[in-house]
Enzyme design. Structure first.
Site, PDB file in Angstrom:
ATOM      1  N   GLU A   1     -74.664 -83.949  41.201  1.00  0.00           N
ATOM      2  CA  GLU A   1     -76.074 -83.593  41.441  1.00  0.00           C
ATOM      3  C   GLU A   1     -76.047 -82.456  42.451  1.00  0.00           C
ATOM      4  O   GLU A   1     -75.862 -82.683  43.648  1.00  0.00           O
ATOM      5  CB  GLU A   1     -76.834 -84.804  42.001  1.00  0.00           C
ATOM      6  CG  GLU A   1     -76.883 -85.997  41.054  1.00  0.00           C
ATOM      7  CD  GLU A   1     -77.990 -85.885  40.010  1.00  0.00           C
ATOM      8  OE1 GLU A   1     -78.813 -84.955  40.111  1.00  0.00           O
ATOM      9  OE2 GLU A   1     -78.023 -86.723  39.096  1.00  0.00           O
TER      10      GLU A   1
ATOM     11  N   CYS B   1     -83.425 -80.314  47.399  1.00  0.00           N
ATOM     12  CA  CYS B   1     -82.770 -79.637  46.271  1.00  0.00           C
ATOM     13  C   CYS B   1     -83.765 -79.151  45.227  1.00  0.00           C
ATOM     14  O   CYS B   1     -83.521 -78.153  44.560  1.00  0.00           O
ATOM     15  CB  CYS B   1     -81.762 -80.568  45.623  1.00  0.00           C
ATOM     16  SG  CYS B   1     -82.480 -82.143  45.139  1.00  0.00           S
TER      17      CYS B   1
HETATM   18  P1  NAD Z   1     -73.535 -82.265  52.979  1.00  0.00           P
HETATM   19  O1  NAD Z   1     -72.981 -81.259  53.918  1.00  0.00           O
HETATM   20  O2  NAD Z   1     -74.159 -83.492  53.522  1.00  0.00           O
HETATM   21  O3  NAD Z   1     -72.360 -82.628  51.980  1.00  0.00           O
HETATM   22  C1  NAD Z   1     -72.566 -83.555  50.953  1.00  0.00           C
HETATM   23  C2  NAD Z   1     -71.502 -84.606  51.030  1.00  0.00           C
HETATM   24  O4  NAD Z   1     -70.255 -84.033  50.650  1.00  0.00           O
HETATM   25  C3  NAD Z   1     -71.320 -85.200  52.408  1.00  0.00           C
HETATM   26  O5  NAD Z   1     -71.218 -86.603  52.297  1.00  0.00           O
HETATM   27  C4  NAD Z   1     -70.019 -84.574  52.875  1.00  0.00           C
HETATM   28  O6  NAD Z   1     -69.311 -85.396  53.760  1.00  0.00           O
HETATM   29  C5  NAD Z   1     -69.269 -84.447  51.585  1.00  0.00           C
HETATM   30  N1  NAD Z   1     -68.204 -83.457  51.582  1.00  0.00           N
HETATM   31  C6  NAD Z   1     -68.131 -82.307  52.280  1.00  0.00           C
HETATM   32  N2  NAD Z   1     -66.972 -81.666  51.995  1.00  0.00           N
HETATM   33  C7  NAD Z   1     -66.321 -82.429  51.094  1.00  0.00           C
HETATM   34  C8  NAD Z   1     -65.089 -82.304  50.381  1.00  0.00           C
HETATM   35  N3  NAD Z   1     -64.295 -81.248  50.538  1.00  0.00           N
HETATM   36  N4  NAD Z   1     -64.748 -83.278  49.513  1.00  0.00           N
HETATM   37  C9  NAD Z   1     -65.545 -84.351  49.337  1.00  0.00           C
HETATM   38  N5  NAD Z   1     -66.725 -84.515  49.947  1.00  0.00           N
HETATM   39  C10 NAD Z   1     -67.105 -83.567  50.816  1.00  0.00           C
HETATM   40  O7  NAD Z   1     -74.631 -81.660  52.076  1.00  0.00           O
HETATM   41  P2  NAD Z   1     -74.757 -80.256  51.533  1.00  0.00           P
HETATM   42  O8  NAD Z   1     -73.644 -79.982  50.603  1.00  0.00           O
HETATM   43  O9  NAD Z   1     -75.072 -79.266  52.600  1.00  0.00           O
HETATM   44  O10 NAD Z   1     -76.130 -80.540  50.721  1.00  0.00           O
HETATM   45  C11 NAD Z   1     -76.987 -79.559  50.415  1.00  0.00           C
HETATM   46  C12 NAD Z   1     -76.821 -79.242  48.962  1.00  0.00           C
HETATM   47  O11 NAD Z   1     -77.026 -80.409  48.194  1.00  0.00           O
HETATM   48  C13 NAD Z   1     -77.830 -78.253  48.469  1.00  0.00           C
HETATM   49  O12 NAD Z   1     -77.201 -77.335  47.614  1.00  0.00           O
HETATM   50  C14 NAD Z   1     -78.809 -79.099  47.695  1.00  0.00           C
HETATM   51  O13 NAD Z   1     -79.509 -78.421  46.699  1.00  0.00           O
HETATM   52  C15 NAD Z   1     -77.905 -80.149  47.144  1.00  0.00           C
HETATM   53  N6  NAD Z   1     -78.633 -81.369  46.809  1.00  0.00           N
HETATM   54  C16 NAD Z   1     -78.721 -81.710  45.508  1.00  0.00           C
HETATM   55  C17 NAD Z   1     -79.429 -82.843  45.154  1.00  0.00           C
HETATM   56  C18 NAD Z   1     -79.561 -83.271  43.723  1.00  0.00           C
HETATM   57  O14 NAD Z   1     -80.008 -84.388  43.496  1.00  0.00           O
HETATM   58  N7  NAD Z   1     -79.198 -82.457  42.765  1.00  0.00           N
HETATM   59  C19 NAD Z   1     -80.017 -83.634  46.141  1.00  0.00           C
HETATM   60  C20 NAD Z   1     -79.876 -83.246  47.455  1.00  0.00           C
HETATM   61  C21 NAD Z   1     -79.164 -82.109  47.790  1.00  0.00           C
END
Ligand code: NAD
Length: 494
Positions: free
Chosen positions: A231, A265
């Protein structure tokens, strides 16, 4: 010999070593529990979902407090509505429909070949599912998908984001008080744990977050051929078709941007507006904010940026636009940023240059580029030139025009005369397409995503299955009969 070569090389212990060891132990315990109970009854699944509902309701106020602690500022009614009641409603909906969803799903079989045999799809639990959660919806995206995971008979481990420590601690406490750890548990830690988490041999892995990390997660999952639901994010456009720049429609666009101050998102990333209606859009946006939240970034309606780093990033985008002489319209009287609570005003960037960072990256904050267009096909072309968005919003009164936009574009979800609502329905699958993700949760699509959709045939009487075995004289006869029938049906001479 250099001093580096002479020194004994000590492996640097990861800060998350203990958490990683606990994760592997929890996974093993869940796997063993699953092996002992591979197909929980409807009653047992209802009991688990009922416990989940009770857990969310009992912790409603603590959830709102943890959200405010992690975000610096977060409106409590928004936490109640989205993080608590959204999850509760989702579980209630699933409980109403689960019996029907779990039923074997009969499929047709050709009686001439298979006699009285029957076929059905059996929705079987997959097993143990991992869920990597981002910071922006710490409960909705952890407990929410757990609804369909548990409904489908699975067990699971949730990994919250390191940016939401208060929510992560509360989640771990709530889950531990409600579920046995061999059914549901929470793994809390830093980036090393996150990386280790995606390398576990899950029966399914759900990741929500950015496309860049999504790629790394999918790579790690590939080593185990673990199926993934991704997602992801992207730039979600709102297209206002000619004549649709009305008070109500601009309220939809800006009102959606206010949710989480753009850190969503499915927020509107940019608006495409007919050039002749550009000033009406700007005026309506100002008027809406004057009515809804005149002192927005200083008041209770505004959510803080999740961290100073995230705040700096969004401010840098705005500064770049300002340095490039873009027209910036702040939707309140001042443009002060409160660095303690990390709250910042909403700004429109009118007719931005397309090479600005805010036109290249997902904004994920309170800036809305307002991009004029001269004809609708060009606006559609602009969307199609980018990656497929998670959500696409089209405004207009003429269904022929709005349907035309839907047909001409591809996105994970879409809404007509609204924004983001498609992502919040317990009855409808939610997910992306292309760079905005793959797979679905929510609704029957979520139940099926987290189920092994096993095709089952039960042999009956009077079939010709032996035609597939040697010797092939019987097969040759069948082929002639089938070809003859097909030729007669198509009217061709054979
Ligand atoms: P974040 O920094 O919280 O990271 C998401 C998760 O990934 C965290 O739990 C983090 O610990 C983990 N993570 C980080 N690096 C990792 C790695 N190398 N391997 C495994 N896991 C790892 O969140 P973010 O990425 O900044 O979230 C924002 C993004 O999420 C935006 O692009 C947003 O659009 C997207 N988003 C999508 C949805 C959806 O439902 N499609 C919902 C919410 C957010």
């Amino acid at each position: 010999m250099s001093i580096l070569e002479a020194a004994p090389v000590q492996p640097i212990a990861s800060a998350d070593d203990d958490e990683i060891a606990r994760l592997h132990a929890a996974f093993a315990a869940q796997r063993a529990a699953f092996a002992a109970d591979r197909d929980p009854s409807l009653a047992k699944r209802h009991e688990r979902l009922g416990a989940l509902i009770g857990m969310m309701l009992a912790n409603r106020e603590r959830i709102a407090a943890a959200m405010a602690a992690d975000f610096g500022a977060h409106p409590a009614p928004a936490s109640d509505l989205i993080e608590t009641l959204g999850v509760v409603g989702r579980a209630q909906y699933v409980m109403e429909h689960l019996e029907a969803w779990m039923r074997p799903d009969p499929r047709d079989m050709d009686a001439a070949l298979f006699g009285t045999a029957t076929a059905h799809v059996q929705y079987q639990p997959k097993g143990v599912i991992g869920n990597i959660v981002p910071w922006n919806f710490p409960f909705d995206l952890s407990v929410g998908p757990m609804v369909e995971m548990l409904a489908a008979g699975n067990r699971g481990i949730v990994k919250p984001s390191e940016y939401t420590p208060a929510c992560a601690d509360l989640l771990a406490e709530m889950i531990a008080a409600t579920f046995d750890p061999d059914l549901v548990t929470v793994a809390v830690g830093g980036l090393d744990l996150a990386r280790a988490f995606s390398s576990v041999a899950w029966d399914h892995l759900l990741y929500t977050g950015s496309p860049n990390v999504g790629r790394q997660v999918m790579q790690a999952a590939a080593a185990n051929l673990t199926p993934v639901t991704l997602e992801l994010g992207g730039k979600c456009p709102a297209i206002l078709t000619p004549g649709s720049v009305t008070t109500a429609n601009v309220e939809s666009v800006i009102g959606t941007k206010i949710i989480k101050n753009g850190q969503m998102c499915v927020s509107v990333d940019y608006a495409l507006v007919p050039r002749a209606e550009l000033e009406t859009f700007v005026d309506e946006a100002k008027a809406f904010m004057a009515r809804a939240a005149p002192d927005y970034s200083h008041g209770d309606e505004c959510t803080g940026m999740i961290s100073t780093r995230h705040l700096d990033r969004v401010e840098t985008m705005l500064h770049e636009a300002r340095d490039r002489q873009s027209r910036i319209v702040t939707l309140q009287d001042d443009d002060e940023v409160d660095r303690t609570t990390r709250r910042m005003p909403i700004s429109l960037v009118v007719d931005p240059a397309s090479d600005l960072r805010l036109m290249q990256e997902e904004i994920f904050g309170p800036i809305l580029p307002v991009v004029p267009y001269d004809d609708l096909d060009a606006a559609i072309g602009r969307i199609n030139a980018g990656e497929r968005p998670l959500g696409l919003y089209v405004f207009g009164d003429d269904p022929a025009v709005t349907n035309g936009v839907l047909v001409a574009t591809t996105s994970g979800g879409a809404a007509v005369n609204a924004c983001a609502v498609q992502s919040a329905l317990p009855s409808m699958g939610f997910g992306g397409s292309g760079m905005s993700g793959m797979g679905r949760h929510h609704g029957i699509e979520g139940f099926r995503e987290f189920s092994n959709q096993r095709g089952v045939v039960v042999r009956g009487q009077g079939d010709h299955i032996d035609a597939f075995y040697a010797p092939y004289a019987k097969a040759a006869g069948l082929v002639q009969a089938v070809l003859g029938g097909a030729a007669a049906e198509s009217g061709s001479e054979h």
